[in-house]
Design a protein around this motif. Sequence first.
Motif, mmCIF file in Angstrom:
data_model
loop_
_atom_site.group_PDB
_atom_site.id
_atom_site.type_symbol
_atom_site.label_atom_id
_atom_site.label_comp_id
_atom_site.label_asym_id
_atom_site.label_seq_id
_atom_site.Cartn_x
_atom_site.Cartn_y
_atom_site.Cartn_z
ATOM 1 N N THR A 32 7.255 -15.472 25.876
ATOM 2 C CA THR A 32 6.631 -14.182 25.577
ATOM 3 C C THR A 32 5.324 -14.089 26.375
ATOM 4 O O THR A 32 4.959 -15.003 27.114
ATOM 5 C CB THR A 32 6.280 -14.021 24.088
ATOM 6 N N TYR A 33 4.625 -13.019 26.118
ATOM 7 C CA TYR A 33 3.304 -12.772 26.747
ATOM 8 C C TYR A 33 2.265 -13.833 26.367
ATOM 9 O O TYR A 33 1.205 -13.884 26.967
ATOM 10 C CB TYR A 33 2.774 -11.392 26.305
ATOM 11 N N ARG A 34 2.512 -14.656 25.343
ATOM 12 C CA ARG A 34 1.503 -15.632 24.935
ATOM 13 C C ARG A 34 1.850 -17.049 25.423
ATOM 14 O O ARG A 34 1.116 -17.992 25.183
ATOM 15 C CB ARG A 34 1.339 -15.653 23.404
ATOM 16 N N CYS A 65 8.233 -11.892 28.093
ATOM 17 C CA CYS A 65 8.829 -10.752 27.398
ATOM 18 C C CYS A 65 7.774 -10.114 26.495
ATOM 19 O O CYS A 65 7.203 -10.782 25.634
ATOM 20 C CB CYS A 65 10.023 -11.221 26.575
ATOM 21 N N VAL A 66 7.538 -8.828 26.670
ATOM 22 C CA VAL A 66 6.539 -8.138 25.842
ATOM 23 C C VAL A 66 7.185 -7.453 24.627
ATOM 24 O O VAL A 66 6.626 -7.519 23.530
ATOM 25 C CB VAL A 66 5.692 -7.168 26.696
ATOM 26 N N PRO A 67 8.347 -6.810 24.781
ATOM 27 C CA PRO A 67 8.995 -6.295 23.559
ATOM 28 C C PRO A 67 9.349 -7.464 22.636
ATOM 29 O O PRO A 67 9.962 -8.438 23.071
ATOM 30 C CB PRO A 67 10.269 -5.617 24.076
ATOM 31 N N ILE A 68 8.975 -7.340 21.393
ATOM 32 C CA ILE A 68 9.139 -8.467 20.475
ATOM 33 C C ILE A 68 10.618 -8.754 20.202
ATOM 34 O O ILE A 68 11.361 -7.858 19.782
ATOM 35 C CB ILE A 68 8.405 -8.177 19.139
ATOM 36 N N PHE A 106 9.003 -17.552 20.629
ATOM 37 C CA PHE A 106 8.671 -16.303 19.946
ATOM 38 C C PHE A 106 7.718 -16.591 18.795
ATOM 39 O O PHE A 106 7.490 -17.747 18.437
ATOM 40 C CB PHE A 106 9.936 -15.579 19.443
ATOM 41 N N GLY A 107 7.171 -15.523 18.222
ATOM 42 C CA GLY A 107 6.205 -15.675 17.131
ATOM 43 C C GLY A 107 6.820 -15.357 15.781
ATOM 44 O O GLY A 107 7.974 -14.937 15.681
ATOM 45 N N ASP A 108 6.029 -15.546 14.736
ATOM 46 C CA ASP A 108 6.517 -15.265 13.386
ATOM 47 C C ASP A 108 6.902 -13.793 13.218
ATOM 48 O O ASP A 108 7.868 -13.463 12.530
ATOM 49 C CB ASP A 108 5.470 -15.662 12.334
ATOM 50 N N GLY A 109 6.162 -12.908 13.885
ATOM 51 C CA GLY A 109 6.470 -11.472 13.773
ATOM 52 C C GLY A 109 7.859 -11.150 14.290
ATOM 53 O O GLY A 109 8.526 -10.239 13.774
ATOM 54 N N ALA A 110 8.316 -11.884 15.281
ATOM 55 C CA ALA A 110 9.630 -11.617 15.882
ATOM 56 C C ALA A 110 10.760 -11.842 14.889
ATOM 57 O O ALA A 110 11.847 -11.273 15.031
ATOM 58 C CB ALA A 110 9.829 -12.518 17.102
ATOM 59 N N THR A 111 10.508 -12.666 13.860
ATOM 60 C CA THR A 111 11.588 -12.967 12.916
ATOM 61 C C THR A 111 11.893 -11.780 11.993
ATOM 62 O O THR A 111 12.845 -11.833 11.222
ATOM 63 C CB THR A 111 11.260 -14.210 12.058
ATOM 64 N N GLY A 146 0.798 -17.569 11.961
ATOM 65 C CA GLY A 146 0.277 -16.986 10.722
ATOM 66 C C GLY A 146 -0.004 -15.494 10.773
ATOM 67 O O GLY A 146 -0.188 -14.870 9.729
ATOM 68 N N PHE A 147 -0.011 -14.923 11.972
ATOM 69 C CA PHE A 147 -0.312 -13.490 12.085
ATOM 70 C C PHE A 147 0.532 -12.829 13.173
ATOM 71 O O PHE A 147 0.727 -13.404 14.243
ATOM 72 C CB PHE A 147 -1.785 -13.259 12.469
ATOM 73 N N ALA A 148 1.020 -11.633 12.875
ATOM 74 C CA ALA A 148 1.596 -10.769 13.907
ATOM 75 C C ALA A 148 0.557 -9.662 14.100
ATOM 76 O O ALA A 148 0.475 -8.738 13.297
ATOM 77 C CB ALA A 148 2.928 -10.192 13.451
ATOM 78 N N ILE A 149 -0.245 -9.784 15.105
ATOM 79 C CA ILE A 149 -1.490 -9.027 15.256
ATOM 80 C C ILE A 149 -2.268 -9.171 13.943
ATOM 81 O O ILE A 149 -2.744 -10.253 13.638
ATOM 82 C CB ILE A 149 -1.297 -7.552 15.681
ATOM 83 N N ALA A 169 -8.434 -13.819 19.324
ATOM 84 C CA ALA A 169 -7.852 -12.520 19.013
ATOM 85 C C ALA A 169 -6.388 -12.484 19.451
ATOM 86 O O ALA A 169 -5.930 -13.316 20.233
ATOM 87 C CB ALA A 169 -8.631 -11.437 19.759
ATOM 88 N N HIS A 170 -5.652 -11.493 18.944
ATOM 89 C CA HIS A 170 -4.260 -11.301 19.364
ATOM 90 C C HIS A 170 -4.212 -11.068 20.885
ATOM 91 O O HIS A 170 -3.446 -11.703 21.594
ATOM 92 C CB HIS A 170 -3.672 -10.099 18.617
ATOM 93 N N THR A 171 -5.021 -10.145 21.340
ATOM 94 C CA THR A 171 -5.273 -9.962 22.779
ATOM 95 C C THR A 171 -6.745 -9.609 22.918
ATOM 96 O O THR A 171 -7.443 -9.404 21.915
ATOM 97 C CB THR A 171 -4.453 -8.807 23.413
HETATM 98 C C1 LIG Z 1 9.714 -4.217 19.714
HETATM 99 C C2 LIG Z 1 8.210 -4.254 19.634
HETATM 100 N N1 LIG Z 1 7.598 -3.749 18.542
HETATM 101 C C3 LIG Z 1 6.243 -3.767 18.452
HETATM 102 C C4 LIG Z 1 5.491 -4.298 19.474
HETATM 103 C C5 LIG Z 1 3.969 -4.324 19.365
HETATM 104 N N2 LIG Z 1 3.527 -5.706 19.201
HETATM 105 C C6 LIG Z 1 2.998 -6.404 20.226
HETATM 106 S S1 LIG Z 1 2.606 -7.954 19.785
HETATM 107 C C7 LIG Z 1 3.098 -7.725 18.201
HETATM 108 C C8 LIG Z 1 2.991 -8.832 17.164
HETATM 109 C C9 LIG Z 1 3.892 -9.979 17.449
HETATM 110 O O1 LIG Z 1 3.599 -11.053 16.602
HETATM 111 P P1 LIG Z 1 4.333 -12.415 16.704
HETATM 112 O O2 LIG Z 1 5.784 -12.211 16.973
HETATM 113 O O3 LIG Z 1 3.979 -13.207 15.512
HETATM 114 O O4 LIG Z 1 3.745 -13.095 18.033
HETATM 115 P P2 LIG Z 1 2.227 -13.458 18.398
HETATM 116 O O5 LIG Z 1 1.647 -12.228 19.051
HETATM 117 O O6 LIG Z 1 1.517 -13.871 17.161
HETATM 118 O O7 LIG Z 1 2.337 -14.564 19.404
HETATM 119 C C10 LIG Z 1 3.579 -6.424 18.022
HETATM 120 C C11 LIG Z 1 4.084 -5.897 16.752
HETATM 121 C C12 LIG Z 1 6.176 -4.780 20.602
HETATM 122 N N3 LIG Z 1 5.531 -5.337 21.642
HETATM 123 N N4 LIG Z 1 7.533 -4.773 20.654
#
Ligand SMILES: Cc1ncc(C[n+]2csc(CCOP(=O)(O)OP(=O)(O)O)c2C)c(N)n1
Length: 370
Positions: free
Chosen positions: A102-104, A142-145, A172-177, A204-207, A271-273
């Motif tokens: 991903t982007y991170r 990959c930027v789309p989660i 991937f991150g926790d938010g992706a789940t 622990g955080f999705a943003i 920060a997230h970004t």
């Molecule tokens: C499909 C999609 N929905 C929303 C976003 C906006 N967005 C960018 S980063 C992010 C949070 C992702 O959190 P996580 O998966 O936990 O990864 P982390 O950023 O913590 O590494 C969101 C919702 C996106 N990039 N793609």
Amino acid sequence: MLAENELLQHPGFTSAAELTALPALRVVQPDGQANEELLSRVSDEELIAMYQQMLRVRLFDRKCIALQRQGKMGTYAPFEGQEAAQVASAVCLANKDWMFPTYRDHAAAMTRGLPMQTVYRYWMGQMDGFSVPDELNILPPCVPIATHLLHGVGAAWAARLRDEDTVSFCYFGDGATSEGDFHEALNFAGVFHLPVVFFCQNNGFAISVPFARQSASPTIAKRASAYGMDGIRVDGNDAVAVYLACQTAIHKARNGGGPTLIEAVTQRFGAHTTADDPTRYRDQAAMNEEWRRERDAVQRLRLLLTSKGLWDDNREEQWIAKVGNELVNAWEEAVAKPFSEPIEMFDHVYSKMPAHLEEQKKLLAGGGLA
Ligand SMILES: Cc1ncc(C[n+]2csc(CCOP(=O)(O)OP(=O)(O)O)c2C)c(N)n1
């Protein structure tokens, strides 16, 4: 947040299924004390190499934030805090394996050999920031989660059809789940028993959304059983534990044992970004102070190495000076190269561009969108 008592030392294991039974695998404690039986599976050279790379990418990360603040780089996604998870996983991959970051995850990509200059160029918005050396199989960040989890499964399916022993490794991150793509990818991989490792860095955080609001399941690893695969929970700030878990899962995938879901429990210090202000949603100062004191992956590995006589202040100083030169030289090379033209954004997405994009490209070329 993860309670300390959820993290157990484990006397030994032989399979991913065995790891699945653990609350979370930890080999090295925050004070550098280690489970010697498990530690003996990693050579001193490997430990030193991982530490050097973790320190190198941390310094790179800080440099990027400084460059962004000086207006020399676009928005940047920092990874400080997640170095062990990214470095110790990436070192387990063979060049032929397919990495889906991903982007991170540029620390993971750099660990595999993506040049520093390329990563600078990516964050400067330059087209060649997406290019990858021919000998490495790394997808663009990959930027789309979660969408890339399906690509990873597709590559694994292709490997199966071609009778290749490559493994897909998806970050991937926790938010992706919480995305449907996560479910589809794990379901397909489980049903077809594909050579994929799903590597979730649960920071622990999705943003701004904390994990407890993201998932009613107390762990991500637990979800693996619903897809018929092993789920391993690992202390993501313990490079040795991450390394052993990833090695086990990759070996299993390469040898026909099917997919694994790994949850590496970690945190991002920043920060997230650079476009995010974490003080809006968490007590950043207090968390940072606690994490840096108790959970810092770089510090933990340094304590271990020092206690084994493998590292000292002198080596640290020399290494920092060496990386410092690399950071500056790679940056100078990155800014000396020509910048991309805006019109290039239309390239490399479609083999046959849809009509509405053709239209926009023409407008831009004619100065119509200026
Ligand atoms: C499909 C999609 N929905 C929303 C976003 C906006 N967005 C960018 S980063 C992010 C949070 C992702 O959190 P996580 O998966 O936990 O990864 P982390 O950023 O913590 O590494 C969101 C919702 C996106 N990039 N793609």
